[in-house]
Structure formats: structure tokens, C-alpha cells
Design a protein around this motif. Structure first.
Motif, mmCIF file in Angstrom:
data_model
loop_
_atom_site.group_PDB
_atom_site.id
_atom_site.type_symbol
_atom_site.label_atom_id
_atom_site.label_comp_id
_atom_site.label_asym_id
_atom_site.label_seq_id
_atom_site.Cartn_x
_atom_site.Cartn_y
_atom_site.Cartn_z
ATOM 1 N N PHE A 34 0.838 -1.192 0.000
ATOM 2 C CA PHE A 34 0.000 0.000 0.000
ATOM 3 C C PHE A 34 0.877 1.247 0.000
ATOM 4 N N SER A 38 -2.204 7.527 -1.216
ATOM 5 C CA SER A 38 -2.909 7.816 -2.461
ATOM 6 C C SER A 38 -3.544 9.193 -2.463
ATOM 7 N N SER A 74 -11.097 -1.053 2.590
ATOM 8 C CA SER A 74 -12.104 -0.916 1.544
ATOM 9 C C SER A 74 -12.651 -2.289 1.181
ATOM 10 N N ASN A 103 -8.336 -3.244 -2.108
ATOM 11 C CA ASN A 103 -7.135 -2.625 -2.654
ATOM 12 C C ASN A 103 -6.813 -1.295 -1.994
ATOM 13 N N ALA A 104 -7.467 -0.961 -0.892
ATOM 14 C CA ALA A 104 -7.212 0.314 -0.220
ATOM 15 C C ALA A 104 -7.718 0.238 1.207
ATOM 16 N N VAL A 120 -5.918 8.130 2.657
ATOM 17 C CA VAL A 120 -6.284 6.972 1.851
ATOM 18 C C VAL A 120 -5.004 6.337 1.321
ATOM 19 N N TYR A 121 -4.822 5.053 1.612
ATOM 20 C CA TYR A 121 -3.681 4.278 1.130
ATOM 21 C C TYR A 121 -4.212 3.223 0.166
ATOM 22 N N ALA A 122 -3.634 3.170 -1.025
ATOM 23 C CA ALA A 122 -4.115 2.255 -2.056
ATOM 24 C C ALA A 122 -2.956 1.445 -2.607
#
Length: 910
Positions: A5, A8, A675, A679-680, A691-693
Motif C-alpha cells: 500500500f 494515495s 475498503s 485494494n485500499a 487513503v492508502y491504495a
């Protein structure tokens, strides 16, 4: 489970302080959000935040006219130069003094900097210069003001700079020495700070605006009875004076657009006005609220105006010709308490102490709607399974249900007596909602349909701190201050197992998606994992060594010896139940592997030194016997009266503006959630909604418009025999186990149809996947059928986009080469056996028939290869071992002579 991650985006905060800037084309707006920079694309409705961080909050920033270089400067004068296109940091520089404004020249060759009462002019780094260690080269420094410079403006030809100061004057400076005689003028006459000075379009007129609402127009005229051809006889004189008549309000910001002669003024009352110059005609007057407007800017075409107000974190983009708002955003005034993802992962809902609930678009980064109804802090929020209903609990003693289609509150739940609800859980079916309180030992259960209180679950001997429902069944888990976890069958109104004893206070609770395990975070810094069916502990993760707690300014001990916040206050399971993410009142977000009980990755929440808990060591130069100098309140020494007035509540730790609090804000994570798309994950922190994606950018896909792209919906689509949808969703999620499952589950009869209906954007990834997968796969014919179907359906597109398919075609070539080599080996090994059997008696004829059938199957496989490899050399190489050896020698020789030619020859073979 993926662990790569990356940061983002930053949501929940749109503006903090400093100036805002439009890009040259006027479609993007750059806004400082604390120690980061966010970019809002006003045309494509998207936003992103740069990954780099300053040590303190950003004070000034600017983008060069070419749109390639971004410079941002924090409160201490530390600057970062960034490549705006690639988003990479190029250089760090320290100006060693507080900077108030920075502006690139219109030609982009210079940039001017206001540091204290000095004007510095620097050369812009460019690619044509020699590679040097320090790309910042100072051209000259100007001194003449007696107080700090407030603003600066370039002339259109990049020869002169106008500066305004708190010494009630404005000055004009020349960039080059030959223009020194033309620029030796001080504009005096104002009775208050000069907030801005601007050139007209023809540079024959200068406008100056003061804080008390006075506008002076200066003209470059010749003295009376003097020769008009002698430039030395010319000087700047006041041609006209105008006043805004602001009625007790003061001018906070001002900007001017020379092409349209439009002057925009922002006031301390929240009003802004548009004037047409030089006639001083009032065009429009509007208000953006009750708080002062701190910054204003206008795009290059003069159509859009952007305003920023730091007190409430407001950002406004206004189109003055049509009198409509392009963008109207505001973050939470107080700190966020909870967040929740919508079931499709496209929305994030946040709740805060200000009693408001905001719905954010993940891709756009904009707030879609603000839900108001609670009269106190909102403590928890959660979606129902379908994602159309949102539930929220509050300290005002109510639980509310919100309709996210019409954006209205349609149901209010309350207890028999007025208590403050601190935790919330919603049944997966959406039939019942449960809430717990620190004031009561019971769990309240309501019916969503009728709004009636169905039951109160009793059993805990202390306040209920955490609640969570299983997504697979109606199992409710609750944790309390009595150091127990209880598992309830909500419809059976009973406890499933005996209370699970925990040997410390429970701070957070999460149930695995399949409902078989429950995890809790305790005050001792442990994450304990329990089996729900047996009521036994099956795992324990010690988190104390992984947490970076940081040091506060008032601490008398180092962060290494600190026991503060060595625990997590929020945890959440991933979709597959293999990992857990945790955050708390510290500077760490930790991702753990549950099976191995190890730390996968640790993320730093913030590096902003204006927050308590971000530094491990204090600055020794700022320490005295009485403590740190940063703890001294120096607001009484400010030059502005409104800055000296402190309206904050003493000791308050909550609030939106960090500069108006006597207690420094602390870095912390109040809520964290994965999520549903896997993927996040998002974290509600002091800095905003982080937000980390996995992927660096969110890619638009038409399937996102009407399909919930989650692993569960992918499996459901596969069961429903919607193979195309399942295949596309598997690649959207990029989960390897899911792709394998869907790929092998598609029947052979459906391969041709799925391949022809597949969007071209997925063809390179699918071909690359087949090439890598087929190397170790035993299903040779199945993979070849897929390759043939894809090449037949998308061969024309591949021919015109060869650069995209280079990696995929090499993987396919490697697979086919391996198959061909194995066939040649089998053929050569059996050739002499075949001849021997032909010369023997008895079953020779039967053997011959069997070998002929084997040869026919080999020929059939060769014909499959012929669809992919259209080459006579290749086919002849497959049929005979000696020719295959010659083919390999020729290919190796060609690659040694010219690798590029060999690459192109390899592509032609496929």
C-alpha cells in the motif's frame, strides 16, 4: 494479501492556510492542506495529493507558467521543489527565514520571494543548466521596506516587481540593473497596511489597495512644463483615490486580472466584491460565510475565482459571469471520530465532533453531501448491507438512519432514558440496529422497520465500549470495561458461548468477515484473537515494539521511554481475513499478518512538527530550564489586532484551526477501515482522511458505474455464469487467487465469446497472465485455446499498439517455445522406438496405428501453434530436431549481433 500500500490521497481537508494557485490552463487548483499540497481537477472532477510532506504547515506555494515546477515553502522557510508532471521531489532548500509570498515570473526564468522585509529574486532551475549540486541560484536581494512584506506582483514583461508592506508603503523594483533608473519609487500615502499592488495591462498604471479599504490609482506621468521625451522627468503620481466603505470590516486579500481589468477583494466579514477598473464600478458583491477570506486568486482567462478561508477550512471556486459555483467544499470543523466505506468502495462517510456527517467520493476527492441532524458529537457510523442506508450514533442520545438516495433522515432511535451512545452495530440484513453507551451496561436493540426498541441485552458489568456484527450471520460481539467479550445470537436473544475473559481493558473490536474469529485491541498493546465457536484464544500479537508514539513538547522523557499511546484504538479485518490493520493515538498505522503474527508494513501518519507526537527527539536549541520555547504563547506580540485576540477555549484539544488553540494538537488515528474492494484502506487522522491504495492512481472502468467490484460479487457473478463480468472484476481487484479461480472456471465453449467481448484495456494484462500462468500449468491445450481466441478477436488492435503488448507477447513466446521444445524431444525419443516396432512381427500393425494417432495429435497441436506463430522457420523447427537446433543457433547469433533486431524478429515469430 497485498501489503504494498502507498499513500494515495488526502480527503476531508481542502484548505488550511497560505495561498491557492490556479494552473496556467485554469482547470486545476492547488491548495495547501497542512504540510501537503492537494490538486483539484475542476474539469475532470478528480483530485490528488502529493506524497511529499513538509516539516511544518505550508505558508506559500506557486506553479511556474509552463506547469512543470512547483515550489512550496513552509512556516520555517524550508522549500521543496517538485516536478509537477511526474510528482517527484527535485530539491530541498532552506531560506532560513519566514517567507510570506513566492511568485514565478511570467516568462518562468525567475521567481521572487518575500522573506521578512527583504525581496529575494532567484533563477529558476532548468534543464539547460549544468548539473550542479545547488539548483537554486540567487540573482539579487532588495532591501528598502521597514516592516514585513505582505505581497509581491510581477510585471507582464518580467522586468519589474511590486511589493507591499506593513510599513504602509509599496515599492517597485527592477530585476536587471539597466532598469534601475526606471524603478526607484516608493508609493506612500495609505493609512494602513498595503495589501496588494498591481500593474495594469499596458503597465502604464499601478493600483494599490490598503487594509482600510482605500484604492489608489497611480500613473506614470511627466512633471509640469517638462520635456516629455526625457524619461528622467517622469514619475509615478496619484491619479485617483477610491474607497470601498467597508463598515468596520477590513480587506484581507485582493487580486487583479489585467486582461479584463477585474479587481477582486475579500473582506474579514466573509464578503467578496468584484470591481471593474479604472472606472471603479461594482460588478458583484457576494458572501461565502461569516469567516474572513484569507486568500483569493483568479485563473488566466478571468472566468473563475477561487477563495480560501482557513478558520473553517473552506474552499470556493466561483464563475462570476454565470454567477454559479464550480466548487464549494469544506472539511470538518472538529476532529473526525469514525469512518465507513460504502459496500462498493466508491464512497467514504466520515463523522466528527461538530455533529456533521460528510459523504466523500473516493475518486473525485470531493464532499458530495453534508448530513446535519445530530446536535452533539457523532461517535460511530455504519452502512447497511445494500449501501443505501447509513446509521449513526451520537452523544445527543439518538441513533439516526439516513437515506443516501434522497439524503434525508428517515428514522430516529432513542432509549427509554437519555444516554450518550458511543458504539454502533448494524445487522447484515438491515433489520435491527444495536448501540452501546458508556452511561449504561446494556446493549439497546431497535427494529429498523418500526423504530421500536425491541430488547436490551444485559450481562455486562461495565460500560459497553465496542460492538460489531458478523457479515455472514447475525452474531453480535460486544466488549466492555468489565474486561470481557460476549457473543450474542441477536435473534435468539441469548449468548452463544460463555463470556471470554480478557486480561486488560478492550479499546477496539473487530469480527472476521466469515464470523469465525473476533479480535480485540487491549490497553496493554496486544491484539488478541479468539475463536468464536469454542470461545478460546487462538492468537496474540504484541504491538508495543511496532508503535511509534513520539514525544510531546511538555514531556520530560524521551519517546523511547514513553508509555503513552502504546496501544491501538481502532482495528479492522481485510476481506480475506488474513490481515488486520490498526491505528491509535500515536504516529503509526500497522498492517499485520494474522496467521504468522508478524508486522507486514508500518505507515507514518504525519511528519508535521506542529503536531505533538511526531518527533522522537526535541530540538535542544529550543529547550530552556523552564521548558520548550515552543510552548510559550506569543500571540500577544502579533502586529495585527485580530491576531492578538484569542477566542479559543483554554485547554481545548478539539477544533479545526490549529493556530487558535492554546494546546497543541496531537497526531492520532481515530478510526481505520479496509475498503470492500480489498485494494485500499482509509484512516481518519488529525491531518484529515488518509487513503492508502495498492495502485498509484484510480483507473476509470465502466464496470464501476453499475457493479459493486468486490471479491464476493466476483464469486457471485461466477456462480451466476456471468463469466465476462467475473473475469473483468477479478482483474480490477488484481487478486491472484481470484483470477486463477475465474480463469479456470470458464468453460471452453465460452472462451471465444468472452474473448471477443473483452474490453481492450484488459487484453495486455490477460495475455501477460496467461503467459506467466501457462509456464507451470499442465493444461496446454486450454491455454492455447485462450491465446488463439484473444489473438483472433484483438489481433488488429495489437498490431497497431505493439508497444503495449511487448511484455505479454514475450511471455506467450516463452510458453510456446517450451511446448515446442518438449514436443521435439518427445518426437526424437520415440522415433527409433517407432522404427523398431515397425520391423517386429505380431502387433506391428496395431502399434503403427497407435503411433499414427499420436502423430496426428502432435500435428493437431502444431496447427494450434500455427495460429500464434506464423513462421515457416518456426514450424519446420518444431517438426525436426536438427532443424530446431539450427534455428536456435541462428537466433542466438542474431541476438548477439543486434539485440534490437532480435527483439523485432521475436515479435514477428508470434
Amino acid at each position: 494479501m497485498k501489503s504494498n500500500f502507498k499513500f494515495s490521497n488526502l480527503l476531508g481537508t481542502v484548505y488550511r492556510q497560505g495561498n491557492i494557485v490556479f494552473s496556467e490552463d485554469g482547470t486545476q487548483l492547488l491548495s495547501p492542506v497542512g504540510n501537503r499540497v492537494s490538486v483539484f481537477d475542476l474539469v475532470n472532477n478528480k483530485s490528488f495529493t502529493f506524497e511529499y510532506e513538509h516539516r511544518k504547515n505550508i505558508r506559500a506555494l506557486d506553479l511556474n507558467p509552463q506547469g512543470t515546477l512547483l515550489i512550496s515553502i513552509d512556516e520555517d522557510g524550508r522549500a521543496i521543489l517538485v516536478n509537477y508532471k511526474s510528482r517527484n521531489v527535485l530539491h530541498h532548500f532552506n531560506f532560513k527565514e519566514r517567507c510570506y509570498s513566492v511568485k514565478f515570473s511570467p516568462d518562468g526564468k525567475m521567481f521572487a520571494l518575500a522573506t521578512g522585509r527583504f525581496l529575494q529574486i532567484w533563477k529558476t532551475p532548468n534543464a539547460t543548466q549544468d548539473r550542479q549540486f545547488a539548483p537554486f541560484v540567487r540573482h539579487r536581494i532588495q532591501a528598502g521596506h521597514f516592516q514585513d512584506i505582505v505581497s509581491l506582483t510581477w510585471s507582464r514583461d518580467s522586468r519589474f516587481v511590486l511589493t507591499t508592506s506593513k510599513d504602509l508603503t509599496a515599492r517597485i523594483w527592477s530585476v536587471q540593473s539597466e532598469d534601475k533608473d526606471l524603478a526607484s519609487m516608493t508609493f506612500a500615502g495609505h493609512r494602513d497596511y498595503v495589501m496588494g499592488a498591481f500593474f495594469s495591462g499596458d503597465q502604464e498604471t499601478i493600483y494599490t489597495v490598503s487594509k482600510d479599504g482605500a484604492l489608489f490609482r497611480w500613473e506614470y506621468t511627466v512633471k509640469e512644463d517638462e520635456d516629455e521625451e526625457d524619461l528622467s522627468k517622469y514619475s509615478w503620481r496619484i491619479a485617483e483615490k477610491n474607497f470601498f466603505h467597508t463598515n468596520q470590516s477590513t480587506v484581507k486579500c485582493v487580486t487583479f486580472h489585467p486582461k479584463s481589468n477585474l479587481l477582486i477583494v475579500g473582506f474579514s466579514t466573509g464578503d467578496f466584491r468584484l470591481y471593474e477598473l479604472p472606472s471603479f464600478t461594482l460588478v458583484q458583491q457576494l458572501s461565502m460565510g461569516q469567516n474572513p477570506i484569507n486568500t483569493v486568486t483568479i485563473n488566466s482567462s478571468g472566468e473563475w475565482l477561487a477563495f480560501g478561508s482557513s478558520q473553517l477550512g473552506q474552499l470556493l471556486v466561483y464563475e462570476w459571469q454565470s454567477e454559479s459555483y464550480i466548487l464549494k467544499q469544506q472539511g470538518h470543523f472538529d476532529s473526525m471520530n469514525s469512518l465507513a466505506y460504502s459496500p462498493d468502495g466508491s464512497l467514504i462517510v466520515t463523522a466528527a465532533d461538530d455533529g456533521k456527517i460528510k459523504v466523500w467520493d473516493v475518486v473525485a476527492g470531493f464532499c458530495l453531501v453534508t448530513l446535519e441532524g445530530h446536535t452533539s458529537s457523532v461517535t460511530a457510523i455504519q452502512f447497511a448491507k445494500k449501501g443505501q442506508v447509513l446509521f449513526s450514533s451520537s452523544l445527543d442520545g439518538t441513533v439516526r438512519a439516513w437515506d443516501l438516495i434522497r439524503y434525508r433522515n428517515f428514522r430516529v432511535f432513542a432509549a427509554a432514558e437519555r444516554i450518550q451512545f458511543s458504539s454502533l452495530a448494524v445487522d447484515p440484513s438491515g433489520e435491527v440496529v444495536c448501540a452501546g453507551s458508556n452511561d449504561s451496561f446494556e446493549i439497546h436493540v431497535w427494529s429498523v422497520q418500526t423504530g421500536q426498541l425491541l430488547d436490551t441485552l444485559s450481562g455486562h458489568e461495565g460500560p459497553v465500549s465496542c460492538l460489531s456484527f458478523s457479515q455472514e450471520n447475525s452474531i453480535l460481539a460486544s466488549a466492555s470495561w468489565d474486561k470481557t467479550i460476549r457473543i450474542w445470537s441477536i435473534f435468539g436473544r441469548s449468548q452463544m458461548v460463555e463470556p471470554i475473559e480478557v486480561y486488560s481493558d478492550v479499546l477496539a473490536l473487530a469480527i472476521r468477515p466469515d464470523g469465525k474469529q473476533v479480535s480485540v485491541s487491549t490497553l496493554k498493546g496486544q491484539i488478541s484473537i479468539f475463536d468464536i465457536e469454542n470461545g478460546k484464544q487462538v492468537g496474540n500479537i504484541d504491538c508495543r515494539a511496532d508503535i511509534i508514539s513520539g514525544r510531546h513538547l511538555e514531556d520530560r522523557f524521551t519517546s523511547k521511554n514513553s508509555e503513552r499511546s502504546k496501544y491501538f484504538t481502532s482495528i479492522h479485518y481485510s476481506f480475506d481475513g488474513l490481515a488486520i490493520v490498526a491505528g491509535g493515538n500515536n504516529n503509526s498505522i500497522c498492517l499485520y499478518d494474522i496467521f504468522n503474527e508478524v508486522l507486514l508494513k508500518r505507515f507514518i501518519v504525519s511528519r508535521n512538527m506542529t503536531l505533538n507526537g511526531t518527533m522522537e527527539f526535541l530540538n535542544s536549541s529550543r529547550l530552556t530550564e523552564a521548558g520548550s520555547l515552543d510552548l510559550i504563547d506569543d500571540t500577544g506580540e502579533n502586529s495585527d489586532v485580530e491576531d492578538r485576540i484569542d477566542n479559543s477555549v483554554p485547554g481545548s484539544k478539539a477544533g479545526g484551526d490549529a493556530s487558535t488553540r492554546r494546546t497543541r494538537p496531537e497526531v492520532r488515528v481515530t478510526s481505520i477501515r479496509f475498503s470492500p474492494t480489498a485494494n485500499a484502506f482509509a484512516a481518519a487522522s488529525t491531518e484529515g482522511l488518509l487513503v492508502y491504495a495498492v495502485d498509484e492512481a484510480f483507473t476509470f472502468d465502466p464496470f464501476d458505474l453499475d457493479i459493486d467490484v468486490t471479491p464476493q460479487t466476483t464469486i457471485d457473478a461466477l456462480k451466476e455464469r456471468e463469466y465476462l463480468n467475473a473475469f473483468v472484476m477479478a482483474f480490477r481487484l488484481n487478486e491472484e487467487y481470484l483470477i486463477h479461480k475465474v480463469y479456470e472456471a470458464i468453460p471452453i465453449s465460452e472462451i471465444q465469446l468472452v474473448s471477443s467481448s473483452l474490453p481492450v484495456i484488459y487484453v495486455p494484462r490477460i495475455l501477460k497472465f496467461i503467459g506467466d500462468f501457462a509456464i507451470d500449468s499442465q493444461h496446454i491445450e486450454f491455454n492455447l485455446i485462450w491465446i488463439k481466441a484473444l489473438l483472433s478477436a484483438h489481433g488488429t488492435y495489437m498490431n497497431s499498439h505493439k508497444h503495449i503488448f511487448t511484455s505479454a507477447t514475450r511471455s506467450i513466446q516463452r510458453f510456446i517455445g517450451r511446448v515446442a521444445k518438449d514436443l521435439v524431444t518427445v518426437s526424437s525419443d520415440n522415433k527409433y522406438t517407432y522404427r523398431f516396432l515397425m520391423t517386429t512381427d505380431g502387433t506391428a500393425a496395431d502399434m503403427q496405428d497407435g503411433v499414427q494417432e499420436d502423430q496426428m495429435s502432435v500435428d493437431g497441436l502444431d496447427s494450434e501453434n500455427d495460429q500464434v506463430a506464423d513462421s515457416d522457420e518456426y514450424m519446420s523447427a518444431v517438426s525436426d530436431e536438427e532443424e530446431w537446433t539450427e534455428f536456435e543457433k541462428k537466433k542466438n547469433k542474431l541476438s548477439l549481433q543486434n539485440p534490437e533486431v532480435a527483439e523485432s524478429d521475436d515479435e514477428e515469430l508470434i
